[in-house]
Design a protein around this motif. Structure first.
Motif, PDB file in Angstrom:
ATOM      1  N   LEU A   1     115.060   5.084  18.571  1.00  0.00           N
ATOM      2  CA  LEU A   1     114.713   5.407  17.184  1.00  0.00           C
ATOM      3  C   LEU A   1     113.774   6.599  17.091  1.00  0.00           C
ATOM      4  O   LEU A   1     113.762   7.297  16.075  1.00  0.00           O
ATOM      5  CB  LEU A   1     114.042   4.195  16.527  1.00  0.00           C
ATOM      6  CG  LEU A   1     114.939   3.007  16.183  1.00  0.00           C
ATOM      7  CD1 LEU A   1     114.092   1.773  15.887  1.00  0.00           C
ATOM      8  CD2 LEU A   1     115.821   3.343  14.994  1.00  0.00           C
TER       9      LEU A   1
ATOM     10  N   TYR B   1     108.108   9.356  18.360  1.00  0.00           N
ATOM     11  CA  TYR B   1     106.943   9.134  17.522  1.00  0.00           C
ATOM     12  C   TYR B   1     105.737   9.821  18.156  1.00  0.00           C
ATOM     13  O   TYR B   1     105.653   9.962  19.375  1.00  0.00           O
ATOM     14  CB  TYR B   1     106.644   7.638  17.402  1.00  0.00           C
ATOM     15  CG  TYR B   1     107.802   6.797  16.929  1.00  0.00           C
ATOM     16  CD1 TYR B   1     108.116   6.703  15.578  1.00  0.00           C
ATOM     17  CD2 TYR B   1     108.578   6.087  17.836  1.00  0.00           C
ATOM     18  CE1 TYR B   1     109.172   5.922  15.143  1.00  0.00           C
ATOM     19  CE2 TYR B   1     109.637   5.295  17.415  1.00  0.00           C
ATOM     20  CZ  TYR B   1     109.934   5.218  16.060  1.00  0.00           C
ATOM     21  OH  TYR B   1     110.979   4.448  15.628  1.00  0.00           O
TER      22      TYR B   1
ATOM     23  N   ASP C   1     103.116   7.385  12.483  1.00  0.00           N
ATOM     24  CA  ASP C   1     104.570   7.514  12.440  1.00  0.00           C
ATOM     25  C   ASP C   1     105.254   6.157  12.634  1.00  0.00           C
ATOM     26  O   ASP C   1     106.409   5.984  12.244  1.00  0.00           O
ATOM     27  CB  ASP C   1     105.058   8.450  13.557  1.00  0.00           C
ATOM     28  CG  ASP C   1     104.422   9.811  13.482  1.00  0.00           C
ATOM     29  OD1 ASP C   1     104.517  10.450  12.415  1.00  0.00           O
ATOM     30  OD2 ASP C   1     103.824  10.242  14.488  1.00  0.00           O
ATOM     31  N   LEU C   2     104.532   5.210  13.255  1.00  0.00           N
ATOM     32  CA  LEU C   2     105.117   3.926  13.618  1.00  0.00           C
ATOM     33  C   LEU C   2     104.068   2.833  13.499  1.00  0.00           C
ATOM     34  O   LEU C   2     102.923   3.010  13.939  1.00  0.00           O
ATOM     35  CB  LEU C   2     105.633   3.981  15.060  1.00  0.00           C
ATOM     36  CG  LEU C   2     106.139   2.681  15.694  1.00  0.00           C
ATOM     37  CD1 LEU C   2     107.405   2.192  14.986  1.00  0.00           C
ATOM     38  CD2 LEU C   2     106.405   2.884  17.191  1.00  0.00           C
TER      39      LEU C   2
ATOM     40  N   HIS D   1     102.626   0.384   4.200  1.00  0.00           N
ATOM     41  CA  HIS D   1     103.202   1.566   3.558  1.00  0.00           C
ATOM     42  C   HIS D   1     102.171   2.680   3.444  1.00  0.00           C
ATOM     43  O   HIS D   1     102.475   3.855   3.688  1.00  0.00           O
ATOM     44  CB  HIS D   1     103.737   1.178   2.173  1.00  0.00           C
ATOM     45  CG  HIS D   1     104.508   2.256   1.486  1.00  0.00           C
ATOM     46  ND1 HIS D   1     103.899   3.233   0.712  1.00  0.00           N
ATOM     47  CD2 HIS D   1     105.848   2.515   1.445  1.00  0.00           C
ATOM     48  CE1 HIS D   1     104.831   4.037   0.215  1.00  0.00           C
ATOM     49  NE2 HIS D   1     106.015   3.627   0.654  1.00  0.00           N
TER      50      HIS D   1
ATOM     51  N   GLN E   1     107.964   4.488  10.205  1.00  0.00           N
ATOM     52  CA  GLN E   1     108.704   3.225  10.326  1.00  0.00           C
ATOM     53  C   GLN E   1     107.791   2.049  10.670  1.00  0.00           C
ATOM     54  O   GLN E   1     106.880   2.166  11.496  1.00  0.00           O
ATOM     55  CB  GLN E   1     109.793   3.363  11.384  1.00  0.00           C
ATOM     56  CG  GLN E   1     110.895   4.333  10.970  1.00  0.00           C
ATOM     57  CD  GLN E   1     111.970   4.507  12.012  1.00  0.00           C
ATOM     58  OE1 GLN E   1     111.696   4.527  13.206  1.00  0.00           O
ATOM     59  NE2 GLN E   1     113.213   4.629  11.569  1.00  0.00           N
TER      60      GLN E   1
ATOM     61  N   VAL F   1     108.245  -1.563  12.269  1.00  0.00           N
ATOM     62  CA  VAL F   1     109.271  -2.184  13.115  1.00  0.00           C
ATOM     63  C   VAL F   1     108.714  -3.469  13.728  1.00  0.00           C
ATOM     64  O   VAL F   1     107.602  -3.476  14.263  1.00  0.00           O
ATOM     65  CB  VAL F   1     109.713  -1.207  14.233  1.00  0.00           C
ATOM     66  CG1 VAL F   1     110.781  -1.860  15.107  1.00  0.00           C
ATOM     67  CG2 VAL F   1     110.236   0.089  13.626  1.00  0.00           C
TER      68      VAL F   1
ATOM     69  N   PHE G   1     110.173   0.575   1.083  1.00  0.00           N
ATOM     70  CA  PHE G   1     110.826   0.750   2.381  1.00  0.00           C
ATOM     71  C   PHE G   1     112.342   0.616   2.244  1.00  0.00           C
ATOM     72  O   PHE G   1     112.832  -0.184   1.449  1.00  0.00           O
ATOM     73  CB  PHE G   1     110.349  -0.314   3.375  1.00  0.00           C
ATOM     74  CG  PHE G   1     108.933  -0.148   3.848  1.00  0.00           C
ATOM     75  CD1 PHE G   1     108.631   0.695   4.908  1.00  0.00           C
ATOM     76  CD2 PHE G   1     107.894  -0.848   3.232  1.00  0.00           C
ATOM     77  CE1 PHE G   1     107.327   0.836   5.356  1.00  0.00           C
ATOM     78  CE2 PHE G   1     106.592  -0.715   3.670  1.00  0.00           C
ATOM     79  CZ  PHE G   1     106.304   0.133   4.731  1.00  0.00           C
TER      80      PHE G   1
ATOM     81  N   GLU H   1     116.704  -1.660   7.640  1.00  0.00           N
ATOM     82  CA  GLU H   1     117.847  -1.714   8.558  1.00  0.00           C
ATOM     83  C   GLU H   1     117.578  -2.808   9.589  1.00  0.00           C
ATOM     84  O   GLU H   1     116.435  -3.001  10.019  1.00  0.00           O
ATOM     85  CB  GLU H   1     118.017  -0.368   9.262  1.00  0.00           C
ATOM     86  CG  GLU H   1     119.103  -0.337  10.313  1.00  0.00           C
ATOM     87  CD  GLU H   1     119.086   0.942  11.131  1.00  0.00           C
ATOM     88  OE1 GLU H   1     119.930   1.035  12.054  1.00  0.00           O
ATOM     89  OE2 GLU H   1     118.242   1.822  10.878  1.00  0.00           O
TER      90      GLU H   1
ATOM     91  N   VAL I   1     113.801  -2.711  11.018  1.00  0.00           N
ATOM     92  CA  VAL I   1     113.351  -1.325  10.979  1.00  0.00           C
ATOM     93  C   VAL I   1     113.216  -0.942   9.507  1.00  0.00           C
ATOM     94  O   VAL I   1     114.208  -0.758   8.806  1.00  0.00           O
ATOM     95  CB  VAL I   1     114.349  -0.380  11.692  1.00  0.00           C
ATOM     96  CG1 VAL I   1     113.832   1.057  11.644  1.00  0.00           C
ATOM     97  CG2 VAL I   1     114.579  -0.832  13.128  1.00  0.00           C
TER      98      VAL I   1
ATOM     99  N   THR J   1     111.839   1.784   6.941  1.00  0.00           N
ATOM    100  CA  THR J   1     111.451   3.200   6.906  1.00  0.00           C
ATOM    101  C   THR J   1     110.844   3.517   5.546  1.00  0.00           C
ATOM    102  O   THR J   1     111.423   3.229   4.500  1.00  0.00           O
ATOM    103  CB  THR J   1     112.679   4.098   7.139  1.00  0.00           C
ATOM    104  OG1 THR J   1     113.258   3.767   8.410  1.00  0.00           O
ATOM    105  CG2 THR J   1     112.266   5.568   7.146  1.00  0.00           C
ATOM    106  N   ARG J   2     109.662   4.109   5.571  1.00  0.00           N
ATOM    107  CA  ARG J   2     108.980   4.481   4.343  1.00  0.00           C
ATOM    108  C   ARG J   2     109.761   5.570   3.613  1.00  0.00           C
ATOM    109  O   ARG J   2     110.120   6.608   4.185  1.00  0.00           O
ATOM    110  CB  ARG J   2     107.568   4.980   4.622  1.00  0.00           C
ATOM    111  CG  ARG J   2     106.860   5.448   3.359  1.00  0.00           C
ATOM    112  CD  ARG J   2     105.450   5.925   3.585  1.00  0.00           C
ATOM    113  NE  ARG J   2     105.029   6.699   2.430  1.00  0.00           N
ATOM    114  CZ  ARG J   2     103.782   7.061   2.173  1.00  0.00           C
ATOM    115  NH1 ARG J   2     102.813   6.706   3.002  1.00  0.00           N
ATOM    116  NH2 ARG J   2     103.484   7.768   1.105  1.00  0.00           N
TER     117      ARG J   2
END
Length: 239
Positions: free
Chosen positions: A53, A56, A118-119, A142, A150, A152, A208, A211, A232, A234-235
């Motif tokens: 993915l 990061y 980033d994560l 968020h 992301q 996760v 978000f 997935e 997963v 994602t913002r």
């Protein structure tokens, strides 16, 4: 109780009759000798999925405990790995295990960061949040992620009704509810409050896109569905 080096039954009872924070302070020195630590059998496939993915730069382990997830972050983040937890005892153990990471003592519902990650990952901590707290928890995640960042985490499939695991979790939650009705301070730890339908709805509300990715290394149930999936989230970009 679990191993000769692990906590005794008496120590676990004292922990369970404490607050969540103090209970984990007490358990911290022996936590990694219990089944409550996220096993490497889960951490390894999550790490492989995150490599696919990424890349990061910076990562946050939310409710990091003794730091099992910090090793995952160092595998996939090029610049910085941070652990946050509200138990000083757990953070002390984590520092000894992953001294190159950064650590912050804070409440997950009041994170002291801007959008710098980033994560964000988390392992096994969501039972400490009541359903009504999920919206605020996801809003906090968020706000600390950069746009496109992301959130996760692995999410095991629910135990089948009538199975041994189902009755074990039902029984544990019942005992905890009785304990919290009769004893103060409360110790919030429930196995059946983090349901995918609720999680999906609250993640969407928090901003978000969601997935699900399978973790084939963790096997399949008899109907062919995965035993554990990787969420997963994602913002979304502000625009």
């Amino acid at each position: 109780m679990f191993t000769p080096q692990g906590p005794t039954l008496r120590e676990l009872a004292v922990q369970a009759l404490s607050s969540v924070e103090h209970g984990y302070d007490l358990l911290a020195p022996k936590f990694d000798q219990t089944p409550f630590r996220t096993p490497d059998a889960i951490l390894a496939p999550v790490t492989r999925a995150l490599r696919a993915l990424g890349p990061y730069r910076t990562g946050l382990d939310l409710c990091c405990g003794t730091g099992a997830g910090l090793g995952v972050l160092w595998e996939v983040c090029a610049e910085r790995a941070v652990g946050v937890d509200f138990s000083a005892g757990m953070l002390d153990v984590a520092r000894r295990g992953e001294p190159t990471a950064s650590y912050v003592r804070a409440d997950a519902l009041a994170l002291p960061f801007g959008p710098v990650f980033d994560l964000v990952v988390s392992f096994g901590a969501f039972g400490h949040f009541l359903p009504r707290q999920q919206a605020e928890l996801f809003a906090q995640v968020h706000q600390v992620l950069r746009p496109g960042g992301q959130f996760v985490f692995p999410m095991p499939a629910p135990a089948r009704p009538g199975s041994r695991g189902y009755w074990a979790m039902l029984g544990f939650d019942a005992v905890m509810r009785v304990r919290n009705a009769l004893w103060r301070p409360p110790f919030v730890m429930y196995y059946r409050v983090f349901r995918f339908g609720d999680v999906r709805r609250e993640l969407d509300r928090a901003g978000f896109d969601l997935e699900l990715r399978s973790l084939p290394e963790l096997g399949e149930r008899p109907d062919g569905s995965p035993r554990c999936a990787l969420v997963v989230a994602t913002r979304r970009d502000a625009g």
